[in-house]
Design an enzyme around this catalytic site. Structure first.
Site, PDB file in Angstrom:
ATOM      1  N   CYS A  54      -0.258   4.112   2.225  1.00  0.00           N
ATOM      2  CA  CYS A  54      -0.045   3.872   3.662  1.00  0.00           C
ATOM      3  C   CYS A  54       1.425   4.100   4.031  1.00  0.00           C
ATOM      4  O   CYS A  54       1.734   4.660   5.077  1.00  0.00           O
ATOM      5  CB  CYS A  54      -0.381   2.434   4.041  1.00  0.00           C
ATOM      6  SG  CYS A  54      -1.932   1.833   3.421  1.00  0.00           S
ATOM      7  N   ASP A  55       2.327   3.635   3.190  1.00  0.00           N
ATOM      8  CA  ASP A  55       3.730   3.528   3.607  1.00  0.00           C
ATOM      9  C   ASP A  55       4.724   4.360   2.804  1.00  0.00           C
ATOM     10  O   ASP A  55       5.902   4.437   3.176  1.00  0.00           O
ATOM     11  CB  ASP A  55       4.169   2.045   3.523  1.00  0.00           C
ATOM     12  CG  ASP A  55       3.311   1.152   4.409  1.00  0.00           C
ATOM     13  OD1 ASP A  55       2.874   1.640   5.467  1.00  0.00           O
ATOM     14  OD2 ASP A  55       3.081  -0.002   4.043  1.00  0.00           O
ATOM     15  N   CYS A 105       0.828  -1.202   0.000  1.00  0.00           N
ATOM     16  CA  CYS A 105       0.000   0.000   0.000  1.00  0.00           C
ATOM     17  C   CYS A 105       0.865   1.256   0.000  1.00  0.00           C
ATOM     18  O   CYS A 105       1.390   1.656   1.039  1.00  0.00           O
ATOM     19  CB  CYS A 105      -0.909  -0.019   1.230  1.00  0.00           C
ATOM     20  SG  CYS A 105      -1.863   1.480   1.420  1.00  0.00           S
TER      21      CYS A 105
END
Ligand code: NAP
Length: 309
Positions: free
Chosen positions: A136-137, A133
């Site tokens: 997300c990261d 993701c």
């Protein structure tokens, strides 16, 4: 125990659209949200192809709007994942870790999750450089080398997003042509930050014990193996359906996607319907999932009515 008219399992575009339609039909649906409430779109940024938003909309905001619309008509929400289901007799039963729910009808809209690559080091370094993701990261890899695997829209979308952060983003694709749409391919090929490594596969992820430091790449045409420095390794090679809780309960194909009759939402269990990525491995768009949720709600409402209201 309360008996509901309909329990909807999943809260992505399919589940929430089903909830809007069921709620407006007076069926007082209960939505089991799943661990990723709002579904895959909560892990994306710009959604540019959802009709009605000419300037685009952020994925989490779109799903928040879906939810508010369902709530406005009286849909109720239960947190957690369905871990087990019994559809052998009616009323049907589904269980989360916390509770049991009984319903006259069930709509399964549990979606799909990113597919792991299955190479050495991937599991070991998950969350320590290996990610599924970008939104997300990506932030963790500012100024660092990033590798993305895949050649579809997901991979290219991830690569374009990651190009904001990484010193360089390498897209490693096993063929010499992208599967992704033309517009995404053009954007990637134009980006000065992105390098495409064609006809190559990642064979392994290596690190220093704490975090990822490099990947091992093999050119499938020449057989040459090389290593590439890498701090962030993003896998975007498609998805697997979230159907573990329904294994042996609902018929599924070899890949685990639920089977439905013809173009409908009917599964082979009367009163249980499926909508969205959990059975659709062809289109897998937010808009097609929303359409499928609508159809499942209508099928469900008609079926309940035929059972005697
Ligand atoms: P996808 O279209 O199935 O693409 C998966 C990619 O991963 C393909 O390029 C495939 O290679 C590669 N791949 C699969 N298994 C692999 C393996 N074991 N090793 C290396 N590479 C592997 O999946 P997706 O990109 O997740 O997209 C899914 C659907 O969502 C599509 O319909 C897509 O259009 C849609 N989507 C749309 C948007 C958007 O409109 N902005 C964004 C994201 C997703 P091959 O090409 O060789 O098969």
């Amino acid at each position: 125990m309360d008996l509901h008219h309909v329990v909807i399992v999943g809260s992505g575009p399919a589940g929430l659209t089903a909830a809007i339609y069921c709620a407006r039909a007076g069926l007082e649906p209960v939505v089991v949200e799943g661990l990723l409430a709002g579904g895959q779109l909560v892990n994306t940024t710009d959604v540019e192809n959802y009709p009605g938003f000419p300037e685009g909309i952020q994925g989490p905001e779109l799903m928040d709007r879906f939810r508010k619309q369902a709530e406005r008509f009286g849909a109720a929400f239960v947190p957690g994942d369905v871990v087990r289901a019994d559809f052998s007799s009616r009323p049907f039963a589904v269980w989360t870790d916390e509770r049991e729910l009984r319903a006259r009808a069930v709509i399964v809209a549990t979606g799909a999750s990113p597919r792991p690559l299955g190479v050495e080091g991937e599991k070991e370094y998950a969350g320590r450089g290996v990610s599924y993701c970008a939104t997300c990261d990506g932030f963790f890899f500012r100024g660092k080398e990033i590798v993305v695997v895949g050649g579809g829209d997901s991979a290219l979308e991830e690569a374009l997003f990651l190009a904001r952060y990484g010193s360089r983003v390498s897209v490693i694709h096993r063929r010499d042509a992208f599967r992704a749409s033309k517009i995404m391919a053009e954007r990637v090929l134009r980006s000065p930050k992105i390098e495409v490594v064609w006809s190559s596969v990642v064979e392994g992820v290596a690190g220093d014990g704490r975090k990822v430091t490099e990947v091992r790449v093999r050119n499938v045409e020449t057989g040459a193996v090389s290593t590439r420095p890498c701090a962030g390794f993003f896998v975007a090679i498609g998805h697997v359906p979230n159907t573990a809780a329904f294994r042996g309960v609902l018929p599924a194909d070899a890949a685990g996607y639920l089977e439905v009759h013809g173009g409908s939402s009917y599964t082979s269990v009367d009163g249980v319907f499926a909508a969205g990525d959990v059975h659709d491995h062809t289109y897998r768009q937010a808009i097609t999932a929303a359409g499928a949720g609508c159809r499942a709600a209508i099928d469900c409402e008609r079926w309940l009515e035929a059972q005697g209201g």
